[in-house]
Design a protein around this motif. Structure first.
Motif, PDB file in Angstrom:
ATOM      1  N   ASP A   1       0.908  -1.225   0.145  1.00  0.00           N
ATOM      2  CA  ASP A   1      -0.099   0.025  -0.051  1.00  0.00           C
ATOM      3  C   ASP A   1       0.831   1.375  -0.008  1.00  0.00           C
ATOM      4  N   VAL A   2       1.970   1.289   0.520  1.00  0.00           N
ATOM      5  CA  VAL A   2       3.145   2.362   0.554  1.00  0.00           C
ATOM      6  C   VAL A   2       3.535   2.446  -0.723  1.00  0.00           C
ATOM      7  N   ARG A   3       3.881   1.392  -1.214  1.00  0.00           N
ATOM      8  CA  ARG A   3       4.334   1.519  -2.628  1.00  0.00           C
ATOM      9  C   ARG A   3       3.521   2.057  -3.688  1.00  0.00           C
ATOM     10  N   ARG A   4       2.140   1.780  -3.545  1.00  0.00           N
ATOM     11  CA  ARG A   4       1.045   2.324  -4.402  1.00  0.00           C
ATOM     12  C   ARG A   4       1.003   3.687  -4.219  1.00  0.00           C
ATOM     13  N   GLN A   5       1.023   4.186  -2.891  1.00  0.00           N
ATOM     14  CA  GLN A   5       0.976   5.732  -2.524  1.00  0.00           C
ATOM     15  C   GLN A   5       2.069   6.442  -3.247  1.00  0.00           C
ATOM     16  N   MET A   6       3.311   5.753  -3.241  1.00  0.00           N
ATOM     17  CA  MET A   6       4.338   6.495  -3.941  1.00  0.00           C
ATOM     18  C   MET A   6       4.411   6.596  -5.351  1.00  0.00           C
ATOM     19  N   LEU A   7       3.491   5.495  -5.957  1.00  0.00           N
ATOM     20  CA  LEU A   7       3.426   5.532  -7.349  1.00  0.00           C
ATOM     21  C   LEU A   7       2.234   6.961  -7.600  1.00  0.00           C
ATOM     22  N   ARG A   8       1.210   7.041  -6.821  1.00  0.00           N
ATOM     23  CA  ARG A   8       0.273   8.069  -6.836  1.00  0.00           C
ATOM     24  C   ARG A   8       0.841   9.448  -6.752  1.00  0.00           C
ATOM     25  N   THR A   9       1.767   9.526  -5.582  1.00  0.00           N
ATOM     26  CA  THR A   9       2.194  10.658  -5.135  1.00  0.00           C
ATOM     27  C   THR A   9       3.886  10.558  -4.869  1.00  0.00           C
ATOM     28  N   PRO A  10       4.644  10.555  -5.823  1.00  0.00           N
ATOM     29  CA  PRO A  10       6.063  10.276  -5.559  1.00  0.00           C
ATOM     30  C   PRO A  10       6.808  11.168  -4.472  1.00  0.00           C
ATOM     31  N   PRO A  11       7.560  10.954  -3.681  1.00  0.00           N
ATOM     32  CA  PRO A  11       8.388  11.690  -2.903  1.00  0.00           C
ATOM     33  C   PRO A  11       9.267  12.488  -3.695  1.00  0.00           C
ATOM     34  N   ASP A  12       9.750  13.631  -3.346  1.00  0.00           N
ATOM     35  CA  ASP A  12      10.770  14.664  -3.620  1.00  0.00           C
ATOM     36  C   ASP A  12      12.046  13.874  -3.650  1.00  0.00           C
ATOM     37  N   ILE A  13      12.316  13.208  -2.403  1.00  0.00           N
ATOM     38  CA  ILE A  13      13.738  12.367  -2.039  1.00  0.00           C
ATOM     39  C   ILE A  13      13.197  11.008  -1.875  1.00  0.00           C
ATOM     40  N   LEU A  14      13.694  10.162  -2.574  1.00  0.00           N
ATOM     41  CA  LEU A  14      13.333   8.665  -2.518  1.00  0.00           C
ATOM     42  C   LEU A  14      14.795   8.012  -1.991  1.00  0.00           C
ATOM     43  N   ILE A  15      14.721   7.321  -1.021  1.00  0.00           N
ATOM     44  CA  ILE A  15      15.705   6.440  -0.198  1.00  0.00           C
ATOM     45  C   ILE A  15      15.468   5.184  -0.600  1.00  0.00           C
ATOM     46  N   THR A  16      16.061   4.534  -1.197  1.00  0.00           N
ATOM     47  CA  THR A  16      16.489   2.900  -1.369  1.00  0.00           C
ATOM     48  C   THR A  16      17.240   2.079  -1.533  1.00  0.00           C
ATOM     49  N   THR A  17      17.237   0.806  -1.933  1.00  0.00           N
ATOM     50  CA  THR A  17      18.516  -0.083  -2.175  1.00  0.00           C
ATOM     51  C   THR A  17      18.734  -0.330  -3.437  1.00  0.00           C
ATOM     52  N   PRO A  18      19.722  -0.935  -3.964  1.00  0.00           N
ATOM     53  CA  PRO A  18      19.765  -1.195  -5.431  1.00  0.00           C
ATOM     54  C   PRO A  18      18.712  -2.355  -5.915  1.00  0.00           C
ATOM     55  N   GLU A  19      18.476  -3.179  -5.265  1.00  0.00           N
ATOM     56  CA  GLU A  19      17.249  -3.790  -5.476  1.00  0.00           C
ATOM     57  C   GLU A  19      15.933  -3.621  -5.714  1.00  0.00           C
ATOM     58  N   SER A  20      15.580  -2.678  -4.764  1.00  0.00           N
ATOM     59  CA  SER A  20      14.189  -1.854  -5.014  1.00  0.00           C
ATOM     60  C   SER A  20      14.200  -0.875  -6.153  1.00  0.00           C
ATOM     61  N   LEU A  21      15.461  -0.249  -6.381  1.00  0.00           N
ATOM     62  CA  LEU A  21      15.526   0.668  -7.315  1.00  0.00           C
ATOM     63  C   LEU A  21      15.417  -0.108  -8.527  1.00  0.00           C
ATOM     64  N   TYR A  22      15.935  -1.131  -8.999  1.00  0.00           N
ATOM     65  CA  TYR A  22      15.968  -1.943  -9.919  1.00  0.00           C
ATOM     66  C   TYR A  22      14.497  -2.449 -10.255  1.00  0.00           C
ATOM     67  N   LEU A  23      13.843  -2.856  -9.138  1.00  0.00           N
ATOM     68  CA  LEU A  23      12.189  -3.231  -9.432  1.00  0.00           C
ATOM     69  C   LEU A  23      11.407  -2.050  -9.826  1.00  0.00           C
ATOM     70  N   MET A  24      11.715  -0.693  -9.318  1.00  0.00           N
ATOM     71  CA  MET A  24      11.095   0.540  -9.838  1.00  0.00           C
ATOM     72  C   MET A  24      11.289   0.636 -11.293  1.00  0.00           C
ATOM     73  N   LEU A  25      12.669   0.631 -11.638  1.00  0.00           N
ATOM     74  CA  LEU A  25      13.008   0.993 -13.112  1.00  0.00           C
ATOM     75  C   LEU A  25      12.406  -0.206 -14.281  1.00  0.00           C
ATOM     76  N   THR A  26      12.268  -1.273 -13.581  1.00  0.00           N
ATOM     77  CA  THR A  26      11.668  -2.268 -14.518  1.00  0.00           C
ATOM     78  C   THR A  26      10.179  -2.539 -14.375  1.00  0.00           C
ATOM     79  N   SER A  27       9.431  -1.601 -13.694  1.00  0.00           N
ATOM     80  CA  SER A  27       8.141  -1.593 -13.724  1.00  0.00           C
ATOM     81  C   SER A  27       7.249  -0.171 -13.948  1.00  0.00           C
ATOM     82  N   GLN A  28       6.170  -0.060 -13.958  1.00  0.00           N
ATOM     83  CA  GLN A  28       5.568   1.249 -14.097  1.00  0.00           C
ATOM     84  C   GLN A  28       5.915   2.564 -13.075  1.00  0.00           C
ATOM     85  N   ALA A  29       6.559   2.094 -12.178  1.00  0.00           N
ATOM     86  CA  ALA A  29       7.147   3.176 -11.023  1.00  0.00           C
ATOM     87  C   ALA A  29       8.296   3.832 -11.744  1.00  0.00           C
TER      88      ALA A  29
END
Length: 178
Positions: A124-152
């Motif tokens: 639910d937090v990931r979906r909220q970030m899709l609707r309203t992206p934060p100005d600053i995103l703190i993430t890990t390499p794996e999560s960033l990879y998943l974002m880059l390979t999805s609609q995120a």
């Protein structure tokens, strides 16, 4: 060197620190110029703040390059979830301090939003970030990879800066490929 920051950021920094560290004073000119910058300094030398403060200043001022899409503007990549959580907590203090300084100065203040996305982030937090992206995103390499390979990935079209912390621990591993 702090004289180039907005009044609120400068006031917060000068009330919080005696002076910039060498990592900050040497890194800021390159970062401000938009150059790719490698800051190599010991733990506790202000590297993270050196990397973030210019971006926070731009966000606080409401500056956005002409034609830039909405969405995340700064991505911080951490090799460890625990470090990402710490950075998330530690980043909120300067933002709160800058807000207080802006109020004291009667300055306009646009508070940057911060989001944390790791493998533990609930759906639910990931979906909220899709609707309203934060100005600053703190993430890990794996999560960033998943974002880059999805609609995120669409939320990352306006990224202006990527901060990779502890890069030496990522490069020689398969995590560095992400």
């Amino acid at each position: 060197m702090t004289s180039v920051f907005s009044p609120a950021v400068r006031a917060w920094f000068e009330s919080s620190f005696a002076a910039p560290t060498p990592a900050q004073s040497q890194g800021w000119p390159a970062i401000a110029g938009g150059d790719h910058t490698l800051v190599l300094a010991p733990t506790g030398s202000g590297k993270t703040l050196a990397a973030f403060l210019w971006g926070i200043d731009r966000l606080v001022r409401g500056q956005r390059p002409a034609g830039a899409p909405d969405g995340t503007r700064i991505v911080y990549v951490s090799p460890l979830r625990a470090l990402a959580v710490d950075v998330d907590k530690n980043l909120r203090a300067p933002i709160a301090g800058i807000r207080a300084a802006a109020e004291r100065l009667g300055e306009r203040f646009r508070e940057p939003t911060v989001g944390l996305r790791t493998g533990d982030t609930p759906a639910d937090v990931r979906r909220q970030m899709l609707r309203t992206p934060p100005d600053i995103l703190i993430t890990t390499p794996e999560s960033l990879y998943l974002m880059l390979t999805s609609q995120a990935r669409d939320t990352l079209r306006g990224v202006e800066a990527v901060i990779v912390d502890e890069i030496h621990s990522l490069v020689p591993t398969k995590r560095g490929a992400h």
